[in-house]
Write an enzyme that holds these catalytic residues in place. Structure first.
Site, PDB file in Angstrom:
ATOM      1  N   SER A   1       0.842  -1.388  -0.027  1.00 41.62           N
ATOM      2  CA  SER A   1       0.175   0.138  -0.064  1.00 41.62           C
ATOM      3  C   SER A   1       0.869   1.372  -0.084  1.00 41.62           C
ATOM      4  O   SER A   1       1.879   1.373   0.632  1.00 41.62           O
ATOM      5  CB  SER A   1      -0.894  -0.051   1.378  1.00 41.62           C
ATOM      6  OG  SER A   1      -1.682  -1.111   1.235  1.00 41.62           O
TER       7      SER A   1
HETATM    8  N1  SAM Z   1      -0.648  -4.765   3.881  1.00 39.86           N
HETATM    9  C1  SAM Z   1       0.021  -5.169   2.858  1.00 39.86           C
HETATM   10  C2  SAM Z   1       1.404  -4.563   2.653  1.00 39.86           C
HETATM   11  O1  SAM Z   1       1.702  -3.785   3.695  1.00 39.86           O
HETATM   12  O2  SAM Z   1       2.320  -4.842   1.936  1.00 39.86           O
HETATM   13  C3  SAM Z   1      -0.705  -4.844   1.546  1.00 39.86           C
HETATM   14  C4  SAM Z   1      -2.043  -5.568   1.353  1.00 39.86           C
HETATM   15  S1  SAM Z   1      -2.403  -5.963  -0.329  1.00 39.86           S
HETATM   16  C5  SAM Z   1      -3.048  -4.305  -0.594  1.00 39.86           C
HETATM   17  C6  SAM Z   1      -4.022  -6.768   0.007  1.00 39.86           C
HETATM   18  C7  SAM Z   1      -3.588  -7.968   0.467  1.00 39.86           C
HETATM   19  O3  SAM Z   1      -4.837  -8.975   1.052  1.00 39.86           O
HETATM   20  C8  SAM Z   1      -3.054  -9.236  -0.505  1.00 39.86           C
HETATM   21  O4  SAM Z   1      -1.751  -9.821  -0.311  1.00 39.86           O
HETATM   22  C9  SAM Z   1      -4.062 -10.270  -0.831  1.00 39.86           C
HETATM   23  O5  SAM Z   1      -3.614 -11.582  -1.199  1.00 39.86           O
HETATM   24  C10 SAM Z   1      -4.744 -10.431   0.654  1.00 39.86           C
HETATM   25  N2  SAM Z   1      -6.082 -10.758   0.944  1.00 39.86           N
HETATM   26  C11 SAM Z   1      -7.090 -10.679  -0.091  1.00 39.86           C
HETATM   27  N3  SAM Z   1      -8.123 -11.373   0.290  1.00 39.86           N
HETATM   28  C12 SAM Z   1      -7.817 -11.803   1.666  1.00 39.86           C
HETATM   29  C13 SAM Z   1      -8.403 -12.638   2.760  1.00 39.86           C
HETATM   30  N4  SAM Z   1      -9.577 -13.098   2.544  1.00 39.86           N
HETATM   31  N5  SAM Z   1      -7.581 -13.151   3.730  1.00 39.86           N
HETATM   32  C14 SAM Z   1      -6.351 -12.554   3.771  1.00 39.86           C
HETATM   33  N6  SAM Z   1      -5.566 -12.096   2.963  1.00 39.86           N
HETATM   34  C15 SAM Z   1      -6.340 -11.557   1.828  1.00 39.86           C
END
Ligand code: SAM
Length: 332
Positions: A176
């Site tokens: 992000s």
């Molecule tokens: N917080 C992260 C960072 O600092 O790099 C960025 C996260 S990225 C925008 C969103 C993440 O949410 C992705 O890695 C995706 O695989 C994960 N995601 C999507 N649906 C999810 C779920 N139901 N449970 C866990 N992770 C999930």
């Protein structure tokens, strides 16, 4: 062991500047990848229009438009690094946009492969992207200054790590924008004794920022590769208070509930009831919610116990954002 609960009830009154939050929109990785094709399509349309509608001037005008778009794309977009993974990647699977195998992302030319002094870039990021906006919590600013974002991005993007934008990581996901990470941490109003749940570990960057601010962080990632990469990274950097779990984060992680704060870093159609139920009284959750892939609202949900002793969830809108989708039983 359940986390310590926090009983201070109340909302953090928090101003989120519409335009600052909206800065996430033009910098979404999908847009960055699609900018050149859009420019090319627009140029082609203009050319057809000019040839058909304005034949006397078409030669001159076509030349002008071609020169204009070459100048624009050369000035603002340089050849970017290759996407790390060799396979075709989905960037937001509801929008169905794909970056082809070996496709190239475009980045501002000024940032490409520039030698980076991480410390000064990090300080500049804190001053220019955070403090000059509405991030004023000293603990959050310190945490953002301490966590080395360049260690959480692909090696080829290290020199872009402190830019004001999200960046691509493996598996078609993103790390992000720094401002959104800081905004989330600040809105959670964390204390050093708190326990926080993060949904969407991704690179592990936001988990590291939260770990600087609290006693314990549990972070859930549905993608096993990203989870193991993030865990290795966090260990290497000495974060011993972060537990990475592989699973469906829409269901939370009841084993360690209740949590003083929950940060959801992917967007769903609604607040997952399981997550709301795992908030401690007085606890706060920050979550992007929206009906489509293009625009969501970043919500601050606070669990309060009202005068009648009943539990309520109060909602505050922190502004428009765009995140990758939250995929799971209580998400998409
Ligand atoms: N917080 C992260 C960072 O600092 O790099 C960025 C996260 S990225 C925008 C969103 C993440 O949410 C992705 O890695 C995706 O695989 C994960 N995601 C999507 N649906 C999810 C779920 N139901 N449970 C866990 N992770 C999930």
């Amino acid at each position: 062991m359940p986390c310590t609960t926090r009983l201070d009830v109340g909302l953090v009154l928090f101003w989120s500047d519409f335009f600052d939050a909206a800065l996430t929109l033009p910098f979404d990785v999908a847009d960055v990848a699609l900018a050149p094709p859009f420019a090319a399509a627009f140029a082609a349309l203009c050319t057809v229009f000019l040839v058909l509608i304005a034949p006397p001037f078409s030669g001159f005008l076509v030349a002008f438009f071609v020169a204009f778009f070459v100048a624009i794309t050369t000035a603002f977009y340089g050849d970017g690094p290759k996407i790390p993974s060799p396979s075709s990647k989905l960037v937001g699977n509801r929008s169905g946009k794909r970056i082809p195998p070996g496709g190239r992302l475009r980045y501002p030319r000024s940032s490409m492969n520039a030698p980076m002094n991480a410390e000064s870039a990090q300080n500049r990021m804190v001053e220019e992207q955070l403090r000059r906006r509405d991030i004023h919590d000293a603990a959050v600013l310190d945490a953002m200054r301490r966590v080395p974002r360049h260690k959480f991005v692909p090696v080829s993007l290290e020199s872009d790590a402190y830019l004001d934008m999200p960046l691509p990581i493996d598996e078609g996901q993103t790390i992000s924008q720094p401002y959104i990470v800081a905004l989330t941490a600040q809105a959670l109003g964390l204390k050093p004794t708190d326990c926080v749940l993060e949904i969407g570990t991704g690179s592990g960057y936001a988990a590291a920022v939260l770990a600087e601010l609290t006693k314990e962080v549990v972070t859930v990632e549905r993608n096993p590769l990203l989870a193991s990469q993030a865990e290795a990274r966090l260990r290497a950097l000495g974060y011993t208070n972060v537990t990475v779990i592989v699973g469906d984060g829409t269901l939370g992680f009841p084993d360690r509930a209740p949590y003083n704060g929950i940060a959801v870093t992917a967007s769903g159609p609604r607040v997952p009831p399981s997550l709301a139920g795992q908030l401690a009284p007085g606890g706060r959750m920050v979550i992007p919610v929206g009906e489509n892939a293009w625009a969501q609202e970043l919500l601050l949900i606070t669990r309060v116990v009202n005068a009648a002793g009943e539990t309520e969830w109060r909602e505050q809108n922190l502004g428009p954002v765009r995140f990758v989708p939250l995929i799971g039983k209580e998400g998409w």
